[in-house]
Design a protein around this motif. Structure first.
Motif, PDB file in Angstrom:
ATOM      1  N   ALA A  65       0.834  -1.198   0.000  1.00 10.31           N
ATOM      2  CA  ALA A  65       0.000   0.000   0.000  1.00 10.31           C
ATOM      3  C   ALA A  65       0.873   1.254   0.000  1.00 10.31           C
ATOM      4  N   SER A  66       2.020   1.185   0.665  1.00 12.02           N
ATOM      5  CA  SER A  66       2.981   2.276   0.688  1.00 12.02           C
ATOM      6  C   SER A  66       4.289   1.712   1.221  1.00 12.02           C
ATOM      7  N   ARG A  67       5.330   2.512   1.169  1.00 11.48           N
ATOM      8  CA  ARG A  67       6.582   2.067   1.780  1.00 11.48           C
ATOM      9  C   ARG A  67       6.377   1.975   3.294  1.00 11.48           C
ATOM     10  N   PRO A  68       7.186   1.153   3.987  1.00 11.49           N
ATOM     11  CA  PRO A  68       7.067   1.063   5.448  1.00 11.49           C
ATOM     12  C   PRO A  68       7.222   2.434   6.096  1.00 11.49           C
ATOM     13  N   ALA A  69       6.517   2.638   7.202  1.00 13.43           N
ATOM     14  CA  ALA A  69       6.560   3.909   7.927  1.00 13.43           C
ATOM     15  C   ALA A  69       6.715   3.628   9.415  1.00 13.43           C
ATOM     16  N   THR A  70       7.344   4.560  10.095  1.00 14.53           N
ATOM     17  CA  THR A  70       7.538   4.446  11.539  1.00 14.53           C
ATOM     18  C   THR A  70       6.595   5.402  12.262  1.00 14.53           C
ATOM     19  N   PHE A  71       5.943   4.897  13.287  1.00 15.46           N
ATOM     20  CA  PHE A  71       5.085   5.748  14.105  1.00 15.46           C
ATOM     21  C   PHE A  71       5.277   5.366  15.562  1.00 15.46           C
ATOM     22  N   GLU A  72       4.792   6.209  16.456  1.00 19.32           N
ATOM     23  CA  GLU A  72       4.981   5.994  17.882  1.00 19.32           C
ATOM     24  C   GLU A  72       3.665   5.639  18.535  1.00 19.32           C
ATOM     25  N   VAL A  73       3.726   4.693  19.474  1.00 16.69           N
ATOM     26  CA  VAL A  73       2.545   4.301  20.236  1.00 16.69           C
ATOM     27  C   VAL A  73       2.874   4.422  21.716  1.00 16.69           C
ATOM     28  N   PRO A  74       1.878   4.788  22.536  1.00 23.02           N
ATOM     29  CA  PRO A  74       2.140   4.910  23.971  1.00 23.02           C
ATOM     30  C   PRO A  74       2.312   3.553  24.622  1.00 23.02           C
ATOM     31  N   LEU A  75       3.245   3.466  25.552  1.00 26.24           N
ATOM     32  CA  LEU A  75       3.456   2.262  26.342  1.00 26.24           C
ATOM     33  C   LEU A  75       3.827   2.706  27.749  1.00 26.24           C
ATOM     34  N   GLY A  76       2.829   2.663  28.642  1.00 30.42           N
ATOM     35  CA  GLY A  76       3.044   3.165  29.996  1.00 30.42           C
ATOM     36  C   GLY A  76       3.321   4.656  29.970  1.00 30.42           C
ATOM     37  N   ASN A  77       4.450   5.053  30.566  1.00 33.74           N
ATOM     38  CA  ASN A  77       4.803   6.468  30.638  1.00 33.74           C
ATOM     39  C   ASN A  77       5.685   6.928  29.485  1.00 33.74           C
ATOM     40  N   LYS A  78       5.869   6.084  28.485  1.00 33.47           N
ATOM     41  CA  LYS A  78       6.729   6.449  27.368  1.00 33.47           C
ATOM     42  C   LYS A  78       6.055   6.089  26.061  1.00 33.47           C
ATOM     43  N   VAL A 114       6.904   4.251  22.205  1.00 34.80           N
ATOM     44  CA  VAL A 114       7.876   3.372  21.545  1.00 34.80           C
ATOM     45  C   VAL A 114       7.630   3.409  20.046  1.00 34.80           C
ATOM     46  N   PRO A 115       8.707   3.341  19.254  1.00 37.76           N
ATOM     47  CA  PRO A 115       8.546   3.359  17.798  1.00 37.76           C
ATOM     48  C   PRO A 115       8.221   1.968  17.254  1.00 37.76           C
ATOM     49  N   VAL A 116       7.367   1.935  16.261  1.00 38.34           N
ATOM     50  CA  VAL A 116       7.033   0.709  15.539  1.00 38.34           C
ATOM     51  C   VAL A 116       7.096   1.031  14.059  1.00 38.34           C
ATOM     52  N   THR A 117       7.705   0.149  13.295  1.00 36.96           N
ATOM     53  CA  THR A 117       7.772   0.338  11.845  1.00 36.96           C
ATOM     54  C   THR A 117       6.954  -0.761  11.179  1.00 36.96           C
ATOM     55  N   GLU A 118       6.004  -0.362  10.334  1.00 36.55           N
ATOM     56  CA  GLU A 118       5.084  -1.307   9.708  1.00 36.55           C
ATOM     57  C   GLU A 118       4.901  -0.982   8.241  1.00 36.55           C
ATOM     58  N   GLY A 119       4.384  -1.983   7.512  1.00 33.49           N
ATOM     59  CA  GLY A 119       3.996  -1.793   6.127  1.00 33.49           C
ATOM     60  C   GLY A 119       2.969  -2.825   5.717  1.00 33.49           C
ATOM     61  N   PHE A 120       2.042  -2.425   4.830  1.00 34.83           N
ATOM     62  CA  PHE A 120       0.966  -3.295   4.356  1.00 34.83           C
ATOM     63  C   PHE A 120       1.345  -3.906   3.019  1.00 34.83           C
ATOM     64  N   CYS A 121       1.461  -5.220   2.980  1.00 36.36           N
ATOM     65  CA  CYS A 121       1.648  -5.940   1.725  1.00 36.36           C
ATOM     66  C   CYS A 121       0.282  -6.409   1.240  1.00 36.36           C
ATOM     67  N   LEU A 122      -0.025  -6.117  -0.015  1.00 29.71           N
ATOM     68  CA  LEU A 122      -1.311  -6.497  -0.597  1.00 29.71           C
ATOM     69  C   LEU A 122      -1.162  -7.892  -1.199  1.00 29.71           C
TER      70      LEU A 122
END
Length: 325
Positions: free
Chosen positions: A118-131, A133-141
């Motif tokens: 769907a697009s190139r992989p992208a990094t985004f941040e999700v909350p985990l407790g008081n901090k 964390v980065p996660v990098t994901e991509g959708f393969c069709l």
């Protein structure tokens, strides 16, 4: 509450028009293996998936012998013409997730092999407790409207496939994803009040990186929960919900195992089928197949039943022969 009746998702059910493209992807590219194959007889298939499906060809795929995170490929005899890929905002089943050690290499490898993203992989941040964390994901069709989400986490949790073979580039399925209108009802069904799984993450957040990767409107706030075995060792369920959903399509009626293509259901092993069904119905599920005994390439010899969760997700529950309640 007694011990959990289920641990995690044993397998995602994927409807296929032709096995070959899926075997090329999951086995040829990602290192899964066909560990059982055959035909579910018409009588058993009718009980499990409804009238008119006939005998169903099926293959069981595993990664390094992992007992969960498997894939059940079921051939759909007369599939509908469309095999659209679910969007993150659509209601129903969404992606099936796999960890990768190098997501950029995965993207380039699979695109070169003919599997678009769907697009190139992208990094985004999700909350985990008081901090955060980065996660990098991509959708393969993937073929037949299946979304395979590749994840390169900053700190990967243990997986059975990587424990068995640390050199593998890919794991078993680490998550299956659904987007539901009644988030709390789905959480009760799977959690301590229902089948006894652990809810270890339940947050609401927004992220520009997630919006870019998943084609979401700016400012989208998503509620996300992870539901899994207490030790996190099995494939988990990701339950998502976007309030005031701006444009999602309801795909649940078109996501029926052995009838439709793509990610159409889940198969879950239980230590006590009768208790699991009692707990499921008390939590708002609908029984679509009463318990029966059968031997299939997907379940082995087992007692099998099926339910729709409170949000209409198709789930097969099975208790292997010799496993007492």
């Amino acid at each position: 509450m007694s011990d959990p009746l289920v641990g995690g998702v044993t397998a995602a059910v994927v409807g296929v028009s032709d096995f070959a493209p899926h075997l090329d992807l999951f086995c040829g590219q990602l290192g899964f293996e066909v560990t059982a194959e055959g035909t579910v007889p018409a009588e058993d298939a009718t009980r499990l998936w409804g009238a008119g499906v006939g005998p169903v060809e099926a293959k069981l795929l595993t990664a390094a012998g992992a007992a969960s995170g498997r894939i059940h490929l079921v051939r759909v005899g007369e599939p509908p013409a469309d095999a659209e890929h679910p969007h993150t905002l659509d209601l129903g089943l969404a992606g099936i997730d796999v960890y990768t050690k190098d997501i950029e290499a995965t993207h380039d490898q699979l695109v070169a092999a003919g599997y678009p993203w769907a697009s190139r992989p992208a990094t985004f941040e999700v909350p985990l407790g008081n901090k955060v964390v980065p996660v990098t994901e991509g959708f393969c069709l993937a073929p037949d409207g299946t979304d395979v989400v590749f994840v390169q986490p900053a700190n990967a949790r243990d997986t059975a496939a990587w424990d068995a073979d640390p050199a593998r580039p890919y794991t078993e399925l680490t998550s299956v994803v659904c987007h539901v209108p009644d988030f709390d009802a789905e959480l009760r069904f799977w959690g301590a009040e229902g089948l006894g799984m652990s809810v270890w993450y339940d947050v609401e957040f927004s992220s520009p990186g997630l919006e870019a990767m998943a084609d979401l409107p700016a400012g989208t706030r998503m509620r996300l929960a992870f539901v899994s075995a207490a030790d996190g060792s099995t494939a988990r369920i990701e339950i998502t919900h976007v309030a005031d959903n701006p444009r999602g399509v309801d795909r649940r009626a078109r996501q029926r195992p052995a009838r439709n293509l793509g990610h159409t259901g889940w198969s879950v092993r239980t230590r006590d089928l009768d208790q699991a069904l009692a707990r499921a119905t008390a939590s708002g599920a609908t029984v679509t197949c009463a318990p029966f005994e059968a031997t299939t390439p997907l379940h082995g010899t087992a007692r099998i039943a099926a339910v729709d969760t409170p949000n209409g997700i198709a789930v097969e529950l099975f208790q292997p022969a010799g496993r007492a309640g």
